[in-house]
Design a protein around this motif. Structure first.
Motif, short mmCIF file in Angstrom:
data_model
loop_
_atom_site.label_atom_id
_atom_site.label_comp_id
_atom_site.label_asym_id
_atom_site.label_seq_id
_atom_site.Cartn_x
_atom_site.Cartn_y
_atom_site.Cartn_z
N LEU A 203 18.45 5.65 -0.95
CA LEU A 203 17.01 5.58 -1.22
C LEU A 203 16.54 4.13 -1.32
N ALA A 204 17.29 3.30 -2.03
CA ALA A 204 16.92 1.88 -2.16
C ALA A 204 16.91 1.19 -0.81
N ALA A 205 17.93 1.46 0.00
CA ALA A 205 18.00 0.85 1.33
C ALA A 205 16.82 1.28 2.18
N SER A 206 16.43 2.55 2.08
CA SER A 206 15.30 3.06 2.86
C SER A 206 14.00 2.39 2.45
N LEU A 207 13.78 2.25 1.15
CA LEU A 207 12.55 1.62 0.65
C LEU A 207 12.47 0.17 1.09
N LEU A 208 13.57 -0.55 0.98
CA LEU A 208 13.57 -1.97 1.34
C LEU A 208 13.46 -2.17 2.85
N HIS A 209 14.00 -1.26 3.61
CA HIS A 209 13.94 -1.40 5.06
C HIS A 209 12.55 -1.09 5.61
N ASP A 210 11.93 -0.02 5.09
CA ASP A 210 10.66 0.45 5.66
C ASP A 210 9.43 -0.13 4.99
N PHE A 211 9.53 -0.51 3.70
CA PHE A 211 8.34 -0.91 2.96
C PHE A 211 8.59 -2.16 2.11
N ARG A 212 9.33 -3.09 2.68
CA ARG A 212 9.73 -4.26 1.89
C ARG A 212 8.53 -5.11 1.44
N ALA B 141 4.27 6.38 4.77
CA ALA B 141 3.09 5.52 4.84
C ALA B 141 1.97 6.01 3.92
N GLU B 142 1.99 7.31 3.58
CA GLU B 142 1.02 7.83 2.61
C GLU B 142 1.45 7.48 1.19
N LEU B 143 2.76 7.61 0.93
CA LEU B 143 3.26 7.34 -0.41
C LEU B 143 3.20 5.85 -0.74
N PHE B 144 3.55 5.01 0.24
CA PHE B 144 3.52 3.56 0.08
C PHE B 144 2.70 2.94 1.21
N PRO B 145 1.38 2.94 1.11
CA PRO B 145 0.55 2.38 2.18
C PRO B 145 0.95 0.94 2.49
N VAL B 146 1.15 0.63 3.76
CA VAL B 146 1.66 -0.69 4.14
C VAL B 146 0.56 -1.73 4.18
N ALA B 147 -0.68 -1.32 4.10
CA ALA B 147 -1.79 -2.27 4.12
C ALA B 147 -2.85 -1.83 3.15
N ALA B 148 -3.65 -2.80 2.72
CA ALA B 148 -4.74 -2.47 1.82
C ALA B 148 -5.74 -1.58 2.53
#
Length: 353
Positions: free
Chosen positions: A21-30, A213-220
């Protein structure tokens, strides 16, 4: 399989899930603050899995103390993660790091000096009261911020994540206070490890069921070019509701009301709250109700700041008239939309006149 082997299997499975899970978060939404804090919380939870025990009766090995300290400090990261998850404007401050360091330092001192000095129950109780306090802060943040989230699936998953972590952490803190200084046995430790493994697996599964991308929007969230314009809607009923909503905003300026909520707005429009959420999210493109309100407030403030007749009106007066409760949030929201501060915006408009 012995209880010790089963306990080890549960812990190993939990660590593996957490690391993935940590690797996924850092890879996709760092670049997303909430995701970075989530990854930090997940990695801190690895220390919890490795070191946690309900059985606290004696001095812990010195090498074990830093893991316990990190595990305890992770509750501060959980609180910060919750704030970032539910508040798109949240920013880390220096005192957040200091708070983490103080909690971790006290936990370390409890392991190395306080508990071995004959104060096991005192040490365990204070540490777990701190844990319960930060869990309370996290749940309070969730309750306060949850109504403003307009993305239904994201709202449910976020609430599930926070509630699952808070429930597990809270029950463990209460149990450890209750049995502090007493031997609880291998069966209780194995059950606890199994519950933790199931909790982590459920959280990972829930996160997999929603678009990252819904849970952690990559842009404001982008501001519409004209916050008062009425976008085209395919459905005639939605078009009618959008028109009524925009009249409330443009004509009555309902966004000026103190503590205006989506429930109040839905009541004025005589529609269910869930339908208004969907309308603002899917038709107008907003993910957060406060951003929707603030864009209307900022449009009014921009007009006032550009008006030569109001050149002497203090910025804070303009902010309060538009519906903001204080200057700080107004300045941050205004700069996020326009790229400049209210004072700079007024000066630019004056120079262009």
């Amino acid at each position: 399989m012995t209880l010790a082997a089963l306990d080890l299997a549960f812990r190993a499975a939990t660590v593996a899930l957490l690391l993935v899970l940590a690797a996924s978060l850092l890879h996709d939404f760092r670049n997303v603050p909430a995701a970075r804090l989530g990854a930090a919380f997940v990695l801190g939870s690895v220390a919890h899995v490795v070191s946690y025990s309900l059985d606290v009766t004696s001095r812990v090995p010195l090498w074990h103390a830093p893991l316990i300290a990190i595990s305890t400090g992770t509750i501060v990261v959980f609180w910060l993660f919750t704030r970032a998850l539910f508040d798109d404007e949240f920013r880390l401050r220096w005192w957040h790091g200091l708070t983490w360091a103080l909690v971790a330092a006290y936990s370390f001192a409890g392991c190395v000096w306080i508990a071995p000095g004959g104060h096991v129950r005192f040490s365990v109780t204070v540490v777990n009261l701190i844990v319960l306090g930060f869990i309370g802060l996290a749940v309070g943040q969730m309750i306060a911020s949850w109504p403003t989230d307009l993305v239904e699936r994201r709202r449910r998953v976020r609430v599930f994540i926070v509630c699952a972590i808070a429930l597990y952490g809270g029950l463990n803190a209460v149990l450890q206070i209750a049995v502090a200084g007493r031997h609880v046995g291998a069966a209780a430790e194995t059950v606890n490890a199994g519950v933790l493994a199931c909790t982590v697996a459920a959280i990972v599964y829930a996160m997999m069921r929603v678009d990252g991308a819904e849970l952690f929007p990559v842009a404001a969230e982008p501001a519409p070019p004209d916050a008062f314009s009425q976008p085209a809607a395919d459905d005639a009923a939605d078009q009618k509701l959008i028109a009524a909503l925009m009249r409330l905003m443009a004509d009555e300026r309902i966004y000026r009301q103190e503590n205006i909520t989506i429930g109040v707005l839905a009541t004025r429009l005589k529609i269910p709250e869930y339908r208004l959420r969907r309308l603002i999210n899917q038709r107008l493109g907003y993910r957060n109700f406060n951003v929707f309100l603030n864009n209307h407030r900022i449009e009014e403030a921009k007009a006032a700041l550009a008006d030569p007749d109001q050149a002497e009106v203090p910025v804070i007066t303009i902010a309060m008239d538009a519906g903001f409760q204080s200057l700080g949030p107004f300045n941050r929201a205004f700069k996020a939309v326009t790229g400049v501060t209210p004072t700079e915006y007024r000066r630019l408009k004056a120079d262009a006149a």
